[in-house]
Write a protein that holds these residues in place. Structure first.
Motif, PDB file in Angstrom:
ATOM      1  N   LEU A  98      -5.826  -0.979   3.002  1.00  0.00           N
ATOM      2  CA  LEU A  98      -6.959  -1.231   3.884  1.00  0.00           C
ATOM      3  C   LEU A  98      -7.889  -2.227   3.217  1.00  0.00           C
ATOM      4  CD1 LEU A  98      -5.877   1.677   4.687  1.00  0.00           C
ATOM      5  CD2 LEU A  98      -8.145   2.048   5.632  1.00  0.00           C
ATOM      6  N   ALA A  99      -8.136  -3.344   3.862  1.00  0.00           N
ATOM      7  CA  ALA A  99      -9.015  -4.371   3.289  1.00  0.00           C
ATOM      8  C   ALA A  99     -10.257  -4.499   4.152  1.00  0.00           C
ATOM      9  CB  ALA A  99      -8.292  -5.716   3.217  1.00  0.00           C
ATOM     10  N   PHE A 100     -11.404  -4.518   3.499  1.00  0.00           N
ATOM     11  CA  PHE A 100     -12.687  -4.641   4.198  1.00  0.00           C
ATOM     12  C   PHE A 100     -13.378  -5.885   3.668  1.00  0.00           C
ATOM     13  CE2 PHE A 100     -17.155  -2.980   5.015  1.00  0.00           C
ATOM     14  CZ  PHE A 100     -17.059  -3.074   6.385  1.00  0.00           C
ATOM     15  N   GLY A 101     -13.217  -7.014   4.376  1.00  0.00           N
ATOM     16  CA  GLY A 101     -13.876  -8.228   3.922  1.00  0.00           C
ATOM     17  C   GLY A 101     -12.918  -9.267   3.379  1.00  0.00           C
ATOM     18  N   THR A 102     -13.437 -10.094   2.479  1.00  0.00           N
ATOM     19  CA  THR A 102     -12.688 -11.259   2.011  1.00  0.00           C
ATOM     20  C   THR A 102     -11.505 -10.915   1.125  1.00  0.00           C
ATOM     21  OG1 THR A 102     -14.267 -11.482   0.184  1.00  0.00           O
ATOM     22  CG2 THR A 102     -14.683 -12.788   2.163  1.00  0.00           C
ATOM     23  N   GLY A 154      -2.473   5.537   0.610  1.00  0.00           N
ATOM     24  CA  GLY A 154      -3.502   4.621   1.099  1.00  0.00           C
ATOM     25  C   GLY A 154      -4.223   3.923  -0.034  1.00  0.00           C
ATOM     26  N   ILE A 155      -4.428   2.610   0.089  1.00  0.00           N
ATOM     27  CA  ILE A 155      -5.147   1.808  -0.908  1.00  0.00           C
ATOM     28  C   ILE A 155      -6.277   1.089  -0.187  1.00  0.00           C
ATOM     29  CG2 ILE A 155      -4.976  -0.063  -2.595  1.00  0.00           C
ATOM     30  CD1 ILE A 155      -1.940   0.536  -2.712  1.00  0.00           C
ATOM     31  N   THR A 156      -7.503   1.216  -0.686  1.00  0.00           N
ATOM     32  CA  THR A 156      -8.660   0.576  -0.060  1.00  0.00           C
ATOM     33  C   THR A 156      -9.180  -0.536  -0.951  1.00  0.00           C
ATOM     34  OG1 THR A 156      -9.271   2.694   0.921  1.00  0.00           O
ATOM     35  CG2 THR A 156     -10.933   0.966   0.956  1.00  0.00           C
ATOM     36  N   LEU A 157      -9.436  -1.713  -0.361  1.00  0.00           N
ATOM     37  CA  LEU A 157      -9.954  -2.853  -1.109  1.00  0.00           C
ATOM     38  C   LEU A 157     -11.260  -3.335  -0.499  1.00  0.00           C
ATOM     39  CD1 LEU A 157      -6.743  -5.036  -1.616  1.00  0.00           C
ATOM     40  CD2 LEU A 157      -7.745  -3.410  -3.214  1.00  0.00           C
ATOM     41  N   GLN A 164      -6.234 -11.347  -0.722  1.00  0.00           N
ATOM     42  CA  GLN A 164      -5.584 -10.771  -1.894  1.00  0.00           C
ATOM     43  C   GLN A 164      -4.704  -9.588  -1.512  1.00  0.00           C
ATOM     44  OE1 GLN A 164      -8.673 -11.876  -1.682  1.00  0.00           O
ATOM     45  NE2 GLN A 164      -9.548 -12.461  -3.653  1.00  0.00           N
ATOM     46  N   ALA A 165      -5.146  -8.830  -0.492  1.00  0.00           N
ATOM     47  CA  ALA A 165      -4.354  -7.683  -0.045  1.00  0.00           C
ATOM     48  C   ALA A 165      -3.014  -8.133   0.524  1.00  0.00           C
ATOM     49  CB  ALA A 165      -5.131  -6.892   1.004  1.00  0.00           C
ATOM     50  N   ARG A 166      -3.044  -9.223   1.271  1.00  0.00           N
ATOM     51  CA  ARG A 166      -1.795  -9.734   1.837  1.00  0.00           C
ATOM     52  C   ARG A 166      -0.857 -10.201   0.729  1.00  0.00           C
ATOM     53  NH1 ARG A 166      -3.135 -13.528   7.002  1.00  0.00           N
ATOM     54  NH2 ARG A 166      -0.871 -13.365   7.174  1.00  0.00           N
ATOM     55  N   ALA A 167      -1.421 -10.891  -0.272  1.00  0.00           N
ATOM     56  CA  ALA A 167      -0.603 -11.345  -1.394  1.00  0.00           C
ATOM     57  C   ALA A 167      -0.048 -10.158  -2.171  1.00  0.00           C
ATOM     58  CB  ALA A 167      -1.432 -12.246  -2.305  1.00  0.00           C
ATOM     59  N   THR A 215      -0.553  -3.701   5.957  1.00  0.00           N
ATOM     60  CA  THR A 215      -1.864  -4.196   5.544  1.00  0.00           C
ATOM     61  C   THR A 215      -2.782  -4.254   6.750  1.00  0.00           C
ATOM     62  OG1 THR A 215      -0.791  -5.567   3.869  1.00  0.00           O
ATOM     63  CG2 THR A 215      -3.080  -6.062   4.374  1.00  0.00           C
ATOM     64  N   LEU A 216      -3.978  -3.650   6.614  1.00  0.00           N
ATOM     65  CA  LEU A 216      -4.917  -3.592   7.726  1.00  0.00           C
ATOM     66  C   LEU A 216      -6.233  -4.195   7.316  1.00  0.00           C
ATOM     67  CD1 LEU A 216      -3.753  -0.214   7.451  1.00  0.00           C
ATOM     68  CD2 LEU A 216      -3.963  -0.749   9.860  1.00  0.00           C
ATOM     69  N   HIS A 217      -6.862  -4.876   8.251  1.00  0.00           N
ATOM     70  CA  HIS A 217      -8.219  -5.393   8.033  1.00  0.00           C
ATOM     71  C   HIS A 217      -9.163  -4.583   8.893  1.00  0.00           C
ATOM     72  CE1 HIS A 217     -11.671  -7.781   7.449  1.00  0.00           C
ATOM     73  NE2 HIS A 217     -11.630  -8.383   8.632  1.00  0.00           N
ATOM     74  N   LEU A 218     -10.149  -3.944   8.253  1.00  0.00           N
ATOM     75  CA  LEU A 218     -11.099  -3.117   8.991  1.00  0.00           C
ATOM     76  C   LEU A 218     -12.224  -3.998   9.493  1.00  0.00           C
ATOM     77  CD1 LEU A 218     -11.203  -0.057   6.605  1.00  0.00           C
ATOM     78  CD2 LEU A 218      -9.579  -0.616   8.418  1.00  0.00           C
ATOM     79  N   GLU A 219     -12.316  -4.145  10.793  1.00  0.00           N
ATOM     80  CA  GLU A 219     -13.328  -5.006  11.386  1.00  0.00           C
ATOM     81  C   GLU A 219     -14.596  -4.201  11.644  1.00  0.00           C
ATOM     82  OE1 GLU A 219     -11.376  -7.194  14.517  1.00  0.00           O
ATOM     83  OE2 GLU A 219     -10.351  -8.441  13.069  1.00  0.00           O
ATOM     84  N   PRO A 220     -15.490  -4.599  12.546  1.00  0.00           N
ATOM     85  CA  PRO A 220     -16.793  -3.933  12.646  1.00  0.00           C
ATOM     86  C   PRO A 220     -16.697  -2.420  12.776  1.00  0.00           C
ATOM     87  CG  PRO A 220     -16.766  -5.873  14.023  1.00  0.00           C
ATOM     88  CD  PRO A 220     -15.365  -5.696  13.504  1.00  0.00           C
TER      89      PRO A 220
END
Length: 269
Positions: A184-188, A242-245, A192-195, A221-226
């Motif tokens: 789970l990626a939150f932001g920029t 689960g991995i949170t970035l 790096q999460a995709r890589a 890989t997920l991007h958490l939006e608003p």
């Protein structure tokens, strides 16, 4: 700064406020093009937030451009003067996350932690320049307190759309399909999460075992939006690990929140 000028041209109610950070927050152009709608309240963050609340009550649309660490000084005003009244004030939060050369007093290490507890507040973190523009527009249009937080420095070079579109609140975006492990990626840190996902797939024997899957397991890989009222945890359901970035220290940001949400879904954080 460019978004502020573009939005000001569309809505004469827009007002820009900064606590002595015109240059740092990129408001020079706005201050020159709209001097009557630009307010520098000096190093008085508490006043900046209460002033924005008063303008919102008077049917203006205030945008407060402020550094993450300096918003901490106005936490009381943020809650009592803006959030509890559910006023449409947009906070453009610069220096969110670690800031490097700006030094420890400018580290935006706490804003997710304190903003996510504020009633009526929508919190957004863009993954690139275009998403930042669209999230600013989303926060401006959502008619409630909203914060768009972004890091210091340049972006990843994403193409910026001139058209502005509001995003759906509370919806995550699946960037890479897979199973077994969810990042789970939150932001920029999305990039790096995709890589990382691609690199980890190359070592799938280990990660397949760690996730309780089989060799060759792909990562999701997920991007958490608003953030908002709509639950997005359904996206995690196929995952076992689960991995949170994000760009804040996990123990300071959402360790308790992340651990809780993973546990409720039977996922190992």
């Amino acid at each position: 700064g460019q978004w502020l000028c573009d939005m000001a041209a569309k809505d004469e109610r827009l007002v820009g406020i900064t606590p002595a950070m015109r240059e740092g927050s990129g408001l020079v152009k706005f201050s020159q093009q709209y001097p009557d709608r630009y307010f520098d309240v000096a190093i008085a963050e508490q006043h900046a937030v209460t002033f924005a609340a008063g303008l919102a009550i008077a049917d203006k649309k205030p945008v407060v451009a402020i550094y993450s660490s300096f918003l901490q000084r106005a936490y009381d005003q943020l809650i009592h003067d803006v959030a509890l009244q559910n006023l449409p004030v947009l906070f453009a939060i610069d220096r969110a996350g670690l800031v490097g050369a700006d030094g420890p007093t400018h580290q935006g290490a706490f804003d997710i932690s304190f903003l996510r507890t504020v009633p009526n507040m929508v919190v957004m973190t863009p993954s690139d320049e275009n998403e930042c523009r669209q999230m600013l527009f989303t926060g401006y249009q959502c008619n409630q307190p909203a914060a768009v937080r972004y890091p210091r420095g340049s972006g990843c070079g994403s193409e910026i759309m001139s058209e502005m579109q509001a995003l759906e609140l509370g919806k995550g975006r699946i960037v890479r399909q897979g199973k077994g492990t969810a990042i789970l990626a939150f932001g920029t840190l999305l990039h790096q999460a995709r890589a990382a996902a691609e690199a980890l797939v190359q070592q799938s024997q280990y990660w397949g075992a760690a996730a309780g899957g089989t060799p060759g397991t792909a990562l999701r890989t997920l991007h958490l939006e608003p953030s908002g009222p709509t639950p997005w945890l359904v996206l995690l359901m196929p995952a076992k690990l689960g991995i949170t970035l994000n760009r804040q220290k996990p123990i300071l940001v959402d360790k308790n929140c992340s651990t809780s949400m993973y546990s409720k879904q039977g996922i190992c954080p």
